[in-house]
Design an enzyme around this catalytic site. Structure first.
Site, mmCIF file in Angstrom:
data_model
loop_
_atom_site.group_PDB
_atom_site.id
_atom_site.type_symbol
_atom_site.label_atom_id
_atom_site.label_comp_id
_atom_site.label_asym_id
_atom_site.label_seq_id
_atom_site.Cartn_x
_atom_site.Cartn_y
_atom_site.Cartn_z
ATOM 1 C CB ALA A 180 5.839 -4.487 -11.615
ATOM 2 N N GLY A 181 8.718 -2.956 -10.514
ATOM 3 C CA GLY A 181 9.045 -1.567 -10.289
ATOM 4 C C GLY A 181 8.395 -0.874 -9.294
ATOM 5 C CG LEU A 182 4.498 -1.411 -8.911
ATOM 6 C CD1 LEU A 182 3.178 -2.102 -8.818
ATOM 7 C CD2 LEU A 182 4.244 0.087 -9.185
ATOM 8 C CG ASP A 223 12.365 1.389 -4.413
ATOM 9 O OD1 ASP A 223 12.515 2.399 -4.766
ATOM 10 O OD2 ASP A 223 12.485 0.364 -5.077
ATOM 11 N N PRO A 228 1.938 -6.817 -8.077
ATOM 12 C CG PRO A 228 2.262 -6.114 -10.281
ATOM 13 C CD PRO A 228 1.341 -6.010 -8.859
ATOM 14 C CB VAL A 229 6.853 -9.769 -6.760
ATOM 15 C CG1 VAL A 229 8.375 -9.640 -6.628
ATOM 16 C CG2 VAL A 229 6.217 -9.937 -5.466
ATOM 17 C CB SER A 257 12.292 -6.031 -3.120
ATOM 18 O OG SER A 257 13.104 -5.013 -3.616
ATOM 19 C CB ALA A 258 11.748 -1.391 -0.545
ATOM 20 C CB ALA A 259 6.941 -3.178 0.466
#
Lengths: 332, 332
Positions: B110-112, B158, B107-108, B115-117
């Site tokens: 969500a703190g994972l 990130d 999920p976008v 956006s950096a990836a």
């Protein structure tokens, strides 16, 4: 003779107080009443129909014991009455039979200091029956002995506040108890919510101790910061700055969460309170379930109380009440 | 060309890292894939049907934009793609039209670290299309520029982990980034749960800053103890001591709660995980809703996942995956 003693909430500093940091406790407007009447015989008879925990009633009357016990807590509440009579008799060097009738305005075992209030009120009522007027220092000390004797280990914090009342900054150095009365610069509209207790205060104190043994630097640091929060809260309380008190309650709750003494249900109540407009909220007392407090502006107290009742049925509003133990001759 | 970059979880130290303390981040086995193909014209065309947030799909294809935006997060995800192309073109001094197809396994927003990836994978895919092989340092630096440019302010954490992968201890001194790869002595079976985000990371960073301005001593102390927790966790991670890692996750979560960056729903998930046998659990990332992680022994992962699904539908298991950004020539 009827004696009464107030329940209490720990506003700041629970658990850290065990390690020498200050706590701030306040007596509330919910009390335990003990009616004592000397008997012709040597027996101690206890009628404690109102010593209720959540939905559970214990009654000991006419020599018959009827107990539906909620993890043994109501049972042990009776133990405080017996032990208070025993130690007061020893202290005064007089023993007489007595009938005790106990009434509580608050749930037992929720972290509101009911066992201390029971002990203190019983000591005051019984000693008054015997014709003695004990000083508050004597009552507080005897009350602490009762708690230690029943629990094995006890902090004198609860019996201090039940005896002296008010808002006290309390800390311990060795066996010395320091009590500083605080003059709070504002009303403190509080809502107390209670969820079922999963662990006893003792369990939680032992848990913190074991965590501290494994992570001394970290846990000592957290305890120290609870102490700092308490000192900042002292200023906010004296200044009557409700918003600031609320912010510090939230920080204190988080530090207790870091010590592992909160619970899923406690957090649910604490965060629901904040969503319903509380200025701050925290668990109060030992944790592992039990009581929490939420501070609010007066005009929000209805909403806050109603919303909290969505999460737990055991919700009541309270205020600080400065009167400690009180003895009245029975007039009605 | 297809490039991919991993998402990440912050195992320890979020928020404290903003103030110079170390954090430990790990890349996970969920990735963002960006397929880039040069075009004859000068246009940038984005097909991002898989950039999903909870139940929301954005698609920009055939020149038509169809967005159901979840608080603007999916929209801004597209911003990262555009900006990545723009800054990469500037850096290389070459600009060509490109069609981008993006697929996300997580999920976008969500703190994972999605956006950096997205940024990192786009930079890698586009530069490879143009015939350049950028170093990881170059990709990480460009990725950080993209994040800063889109967000106004961004931590290079990130984009570092999306580029280099693995488990990194990261801290900052001024503009210098320190990255120390950790060799974790065990598998880390993690379950990620996501609850709706109420506040952005930026909101939460600003909140901590304002709390720190008002209570510098207290908040600095809490941040310092998050830093200490991270350092103790480093040892536990290297030693592969899952139980110890869990205990420290719980402490870290409490300290984040003390900073006011958790939420009712996050706490619900975090405590439910513990009740379902997690060795430890905490929010991960900025907080204010979003993602949390729970660590478990391998044989409990099914129960833990199932129980967490009672509380939120967005639950997936993950593991650390050491591979950072990767470029493949399209072969299928």
């Amino acid at each position: 003779m009827v004696a009464s003693a107030p329940g209490k909430v720990t506003l700041f500093g629970e658990h850290a107080v065990v390690y020498g940091y200050p706590a701030i406790v306040a007596s509330i407007d919910k009390r335990i009443y003990v009616n004592a009447e000397l008997r012709e015989d040597e027996k101690i008879r206890i009628n404690a129909q109102d010593l209720r925990t959540s939905g559970v009633i214990v009654s000991i009357s006419n020599g018959e014991i009827q107990i539906t016990t909620d993890y043994g807590r109501t049972l042990s509440a009776i133990g405080y009455l017996n032990k208070a009579i025993e130690l007061t008799s020893e202290y005064l060097g007089v023993r007489k039979g007595v009938s005790l009738e106990v009434r509580s305005e608050m749930p037992v075992g929720a972290g509101l200091g009911t066992s201390a209030a029971v002990s203190v009120a019983t000591i005051a009522a019984y000693s008054a029956c015997l014709g003695y007027e004990l000083s508050k220092d004597e009552i507080a000390r005897l009350g602490w002995e009762v708690e230690k004797s029943v629990q094995g280990i006890a902090s004198p914090m609860d019996t201090s506040i039940a005896t002296f009342g008010g808002v006290l900054k309390i800390w311990f150095e060795g066996n010395t108890i320091y009590r500083v009365p605080l003059h709070v610069g504002s009303e403190l509209p509080l809502v107390v919510s209670y969820v079922e207790r999963e662990k006893s205060t003792r369990d939680m104190v032992m848990w913190v101790k074991s965590l501290r043994d494994k992570h001394p630097e970290l846990v000592n640091g957290i305890l120290e910061h609870i102490g700092r929060t308490t000192l900042e809260a002292e200023k906010a309380l004296v200044g009557g700055d409700l918003r600031e008190i609320g912010v510090l309650m939230n920080i204190n709750h988080g530090l207790l969460e870091a010590l592992g003494v909160s619970s899923r249900r406690l957090n649910e109540v604490v965060h629901t309170a904040r969503m319903a407009g509380a200025l701050g909220s925290k668990l109060t007392g030992g944790g592992g379930g039990g009581a929490s407090i939420a501070l609010t502006l007066p005009d929000n107290i209805d909403i806050l109380t109603n919303v909290l009742k969505l999460v737990t049925p055991h919700v009541f509003r309270t205020n600080i009440q400065y009167e400690g133990v009180r003895v009245n001759h029975l007039s009605d």
